[in-house]
Write a protein that holds these residues in place. Structure first.
Motif, PDB file in Angstrom:
ATOM      1  N   VAL A 165       0.859  -1.185   0.000  1.00  0.00           N
ATOM      2  CA  VAL A 165       0.000   0.000   0.000  1.00  0.00           C
ATOM      3  C   VAL A 165       0.895   1.234   0.000  1.00  0.00           C
ATOM      4  O   VAL A 165       1.684   1.424   0.940  1.00  0.00           O
ATOM      5  N   ASN A 166       0.782   2.074  -1.018  1.00  0.00           N
ATOM      6  CA  ASN A 166       1.583   3.293  -1.122  1.00  0.00           C
ATOM      7  C   ASN A 166       0.718   4.507  -0.805  1.00  0.00           C
ATOM      8  O   ASN A 166      -0.352   4.691  -1.395  1.00  0.00           O
ATOM      9  N   PHE A 167       1.202   5.325   0.127  1.00  0.00           N
ATOM     10  CA  PHE A 167       0.511   6.548   0.512  1.00  0.00           C
ATOM     11  C   PHE A 167       1.344   7.757   0.099  1.00  0.00           C
ATOM     12  O   PHE A 167       2.523   7.856   0.445  1.00  0.00           O
ATOM     13  N   THR A 168       0.738   8.692  -0.630  1.00  0.00           N
ATOM     14  CA  THR A 168       1.345   9.988  -0.908  1.00  0.00           C
ATOM     15  C   THR A 168       0.724  11.011   0.037  1.00  0.00           C
ATOM     16  O   THR A 168      -0.503  11.115   0.140  1.00  0.00           O
ATOM     17  N   VAL A 169       1.572  11.747   0.744  1.00  0.00           N
ATOM     18  CA  VAL A 169       1.082  12.754   1.693  1.00  0.00           C
ATOM     19  C   VAL A 169       0.860  14.062   0.934  1.00  0.00           C
ATOM     20  O   VAL A 169       1.787  14.615   0.332  1.00  0.00           O
ATOM     21  N   LEU A 170      -0.370  14.523   0.920  1.00  0.00           N
ATOM     22  CA  LEU A 170      -0.730  15.753   0.220  1.00  0.00           C
ATOM     23  C   LEU A 170      -0.422  16.970   1.085  1.00  0.00           C
ATOM     24  O   LEU A 170      -0.548  16.922   2.309  1.00  0.00           O
ATOM     25  N   ASP A 171      -0.060  18.052   0.411  1.00  0.00           N
ATOM     26  CA  ASP A 171       0.354  19.256   1.126  1.00  0.00           C
ATOM     27  C   ASP A 171      -0.831  20.035   1.656  1.00  0.00           C
ATOM     28  O   ASP A 171      -1.892  20.120   1.023  1.00  0.00           O
ATOM     29  N   GLU A 172      -0.627  20.599   2.826  1.00  0.00           N
ATOM     30  CA  GLU A 172      -1.563  21.561   3.406  1.00  0.00           C
ATOM     31  C   GLU A 172      -0.764  22.828   3.682  1.00  0.00           C
ATOM     32  O   GLU A 172       0.417  22.762   4.051  1.00  0.00           O
ATOM     33  N   ASN A 173      -1.399  23.974   3.506  1.00  0.00           N
ATOM     34  CA  ASN A 173      -0.670  25.240   3.658  1.00  0.00           C
ATOM     35  C   ASN A 173      -0.484  25.543   5.138  1.00  0.00           C
ATOM     36  O   ASN A 173      -1.198  26.356   5.727  1.00  0.00           O
ATOM     37  N   ASP A 174       0.520  24.883   5.724  1.00  0.00           N
ATOM     38  CA  ASP A 174       0.757  25.019   7.164  1.00  0.00           C
ATOM     39  C   ASP A 174       2.105  25.651   7.481  1.00  0.00           C
ATOM     40  O   ASP A 174       2.560  25.590   8.623  1.00  0.00           O
ATOM     41  N   ASN A 175       2.752  26.252   6.475  1.00  0.00           N
ATOM     42  CA  ASN A 175       4.031  26.922   6.696  1.00  0.00           C
ATOM     43  C   ASN A 175       4.001  28.325   6.107  1.00  0.00           C
ATOM     44  O   ASN A 175       3.553  28.525   4.971  1.00  0.00           O
ATOM     45  N   SER A 176       4.463  29.290   6.872  1.00  0.00           N
ATOM     46  CA  SER A 176       4.572  30.665   6.385  1.00  0.00           C
ATOM     47  C   SER A 176       5.912  30.846   5.679  1.00  0.00           C
ATOM     48  O   SER A 176       6.894  30.167   5.980  1.00  0.00           O
ATOM     49  N   PRO A 177       5.975  31.797   4.725  1.00  0.00           N
ATOM     50  CA  PRO A 177       7.271  32.099   4.100  1.00  0.00           C
ATOM     51  C   PRO A 177       8.261  32.599   5.153  1.00  0.00           C
ATOM     52  O   PRO A 177       7.884  33.210   6.145  1.00  0.00           O
ATOM     53  N   THR A 178       9.522  32.330   4.901  1.00  0.00           N
ATOM     54  CA  THR A 178      10.593  32.756   5.804  1.00  0.00           C
ATOM     55  C   THR A 178      11.630  33.530   5.007  1.00  0.00           C
ATOM     56  O   THR A 178      12.171  33.027   4.013  1.00  0.00           O
ATOM     57  N   PHE A 179      11.909  34.779   5.433  1.00  0.00           N
ATOM     58  CA  PHE A 179      12.943  35.574   4.763  1.00  0.00           C
ATOM     59  C   PHE A 179      14.311  34.947   5.037  1.00  0.00           C
ATOM     60  O   PHE A 179      14.628  34.565   6.159  1.00  0.00           O
ATOM     61  N   VAL A 180      15.123  34.903   3.981  1.00  0.00           N
ATOM     62  CA  VAL A 180      16.434  34.247   4.116  1.00  0.00           C
ATOM     63  C   VAL A 180      17.590  35.223   4.005  1.00  0.00           C
ATOM     64  O   VAL A 180      18.735  34.855   4.249  1.00  0.00           O
ATOM     65  N   ASN A 181      17.352  36.459   3.602  1.00  0.00           N
ATOM     66  CA  ASN A 181      18.452  37.440   3.501  1.00  0.00           C
ATOM     67  C   ASN A 181      18.015  38.796   4.053  1.00  0.00           C
ATOM     68  O   ASN A 181      17.805  39.748   3.325  1.00  0.00           O
ATOM     69  N   VAL A 182      17.856  38.824   5.353  1.00  0.00           N
ATOM     70  CA  VAL A 182      17.440  40.069   6.002  1.00  0.00           C
ATOM     71  C   VAL A 182      18.689  40.947   6.150  1.00  0.00           C
ATOM     72  O   VAL A 182      19.479  40.792   7.084  1.00  0.00           O
ATOM     73  N   VAL A 183      18.877  41.867   5.196  1.00  0.00           N
ATOM     74  CA  VAL A 183      20.057  42.740   5.181  1.00  0.00           C
ATOM     75  C   VAL A 183      19.599  44.184   5.006  1.00  0.00           C
ATOM     76  O   VAL A 183      18.445  44.463   4.655  1.00  0.00           O
ATOM     77  N   ASN A 184      20.531  45.104   5.249  1.00  0.00           N
ATOM     78  CA  ASN A 184      20.277  46.528   5.007  1.00  0.00           C
ATOM     79  C   ASN A 184      20.904  46.926   3.682  1.00  0.00           C
ATOM     80  O   ASN A 184      21.919  46.368   3.248  1.00  0.00           O
ATOM     81  N   PHE A 185      20.288  47.905   3.017  1.00  0.00           N
ATOM     82  CA  PHE A 185      20.737  48.336   1.701  1.00  0.00           C
ATOM     83  C   PHE A 185      21.194  49.788   1.739  1.00  0.00           C
ATOM     84  O   PHE A 185      20.798  50.557   2.620  1.00  0.00           O
ATOM     85  N   THR A 186      21.999  50.145   0.757  1.00  0.00           N
ATOM     86  CA  THR A 186      22.458  51.528   0.597  1.00  0.00           C
ATOM     87  C   THR A 186      22.275  51.950  -0.846  1.00  0.00           C
ATOM     88  O   THR A 186      22.583  51.193  -1.774  1.00  0.00           O
ATOM     89  N   ILE A 187      21.758  53.168  -1.033  1.00  0.00           N
ATOM     90  CA  ILE A 187      21.584  53.720  -2.376  1.00  0.00           C
ATOM     91  C   ILE A 187      22.052  55.170  -2.360  1.00  0.00           C
ATOM     92  O   ILE A 187      21.811  55.911  -1.399  1.00  0.00           O
ATOM     93  N   VAL A 188      22.739  55.594  -3.389  1.00  0.00           N
ATOM     94  CA  VAL A 188      23.218  56.969  -3.490  1.00  0.00           C
ATOM     95  C   VAL A 188      22.075  57.869  -3.933  1.00  0.00           C
ATOM     96  O   VAL A 188      21.310  57.516  -4.826  1.00  0.00           O
ATOM     97  N   GLU A 189      21.980  59.017  -3.299  1.00  0.00           N
ATOM     98  CA  GLU A 189      20.925  59.947  -3.702  1.00  0.00           C
ATOM     99  C   GLU A 189      21.085  60.321  -5.177  1.00  0.00           C
ATOM    100  O   GLU A 189      22.175  60.234  -5.752  1.00  0.00           O
ATOM    101  N   ASN A 190      19.964  60.732  -5.752  1.00  0.00           N
ATOM    102  CA  ASN A 190      19.892  61.129  -7.165  1.00  0.00           C
ATOM    103  C   ASN A 190      20.105  59.964  -8.125  1.00  0.00           C
ATOM    104  O   ASN A 190      20.353  60.172  -9.319  1.00  0.00           O
ATOM    105  N   SER A 191      20.015  58.720  -7.618  1.00  0.00           N
ATOM    106  CA  SER A 191      20.120  57.573  -8.519  1.00  0.00           C
ATOM    107  C   SER A 191      18.947  57.574  -9.481  1.00  0.00           C
ATOM    108  O   SER A 191      17.811  57.932  -9.128  1.00  0.00           O
TER     109      SER A 191
END
Length: 299
Positions: A165-191
């Protein structure tokens, strides 16, 4: 001769049995199978040798006792099924059936799980064949189960049949997205408009649309100075950036999956505006007045 008796099967299945005409001993002439016929009815006639001959009849019932000569047999050779993750414990999800034509305990079938039951996830009712969920199922941990089941009779020397007997486990939306690159950015004015500021990224361990992440800006985007690509997560300049007006931005960004209902995660990202020498010095006033005082000291 009047007391000389001979015996004969006069009715019933004479192909299965024979009778010794002199002794009256009944024997089998073919192999008997209780699953074909559990009993036989014979009529035996006893006849003397007198003249005229006299006779008498008797009805004989032959009951065939069972022997454990049949193994249980599953009704299907193979089962493919699916089960939703987080299905409630003790929920019945499938029933397997097997039959054994033997009699009594020789034909009483008991079910069991032989192998493949990772994390002891499933249980089977040994008499009814109902498979149920025993532990919480998590598709992100185990996506597929291949159970080997057995159906055994209850004879002293049991016989068994096996089933996959083969069972495939179907997905349920039980996970929230997770940010993987929480960094700060820099931009020069007048760009210029379209200048790349940086990119954000989030992952979602769910499958299909439940794991597809889209991005948006929730707040902090004063005058819509920045634009966020909802698919790639790329942040670009969308308006005029003047460090002398705003030296930094705090953007609250949202990562949302495409499930129903959607799961969401917010996070703050900081953008620092770098200075450009775009302002000449300015005097505080158009005209300056000063007072010169001259002192003479005499001794």
């Amino acid at each position: 001769m009047n007391s000389l008796i001979t015996y004969k099967i006069t009715s019933g299945d004479s192909n299965k049995f024979t009778i010794d005409s002199n002794t009256g001993v009944i024997t089998t002439s073919e192999r008997l199978d209780r699953e074909d016929a559990a009993s036989y009815k014979l009529v035996i006639t006893a006849k003397d040798g007198g003249t005229p001959s006299l006779s008498s009849t008797v009805s004989v019932t032959v009951n065939v006792l069972d022997e454990n000569d049949n193994a249980p047999k599953f009704s299907l050779p193979f089962y493919e099924a699916s089960v939703l993750e987080n299905t409630a414990i003790n929920t019945n999800i499938l029933r397997v059936t097997a039959t054994d034509p033997d009699d009594g305990t020789n034909g009483l079938v008991t079910f069991s799980i032989v192998s493949g039951n990772t994390n002891d996830a499933f249980a089977i009712d040994n008499s009814t064949g109902f498979l149920s969920v025993k532990q919480n199922l998590d598709r992100e941990s185990v996506t597929f189960y291949s159970l080997l089941l057995s159906a055994s009779d209850n004879a002293a020397k049991p016989k068994s049949d096996f089933l996959r007997v083969n069972f495939t486990v179907l997905d349920e939306n039980d996970n929230s997205p997770t940010f993987v690159n929480v960094v700060n950015f820099t931009i020069v004015e007048n760009s210029a408009r379209g200048t790349n500021v940086g990119s954000i990224s989030a992952t979602d361990s769910d499958a299909g649309s439940n794991g597809q992440v889209r991005y948006s800006i929730v707040k902090g985007n004063k005058d819509n100075v920045f634009q966020l690509n909802p698919i790639s997560g790329k942040i670009t300049v969308n308006g005029k950036i003047d460090r002398e007006e705003t030296a930094s931005y705090k953007l609250t960004l949202l990562a949302s999956d495409q499930g129903t209902p959607a799961m969401k995660t917010e996070n703050d990202f900081y953008i620092t505006v770098g200075d450009q020498n775009d302002n000449p010095p300015e005097f505080d006033a158009q005209e300056f007045r000063g007072l010169y005082v001259y002192y003479i000291f005499q001794i």
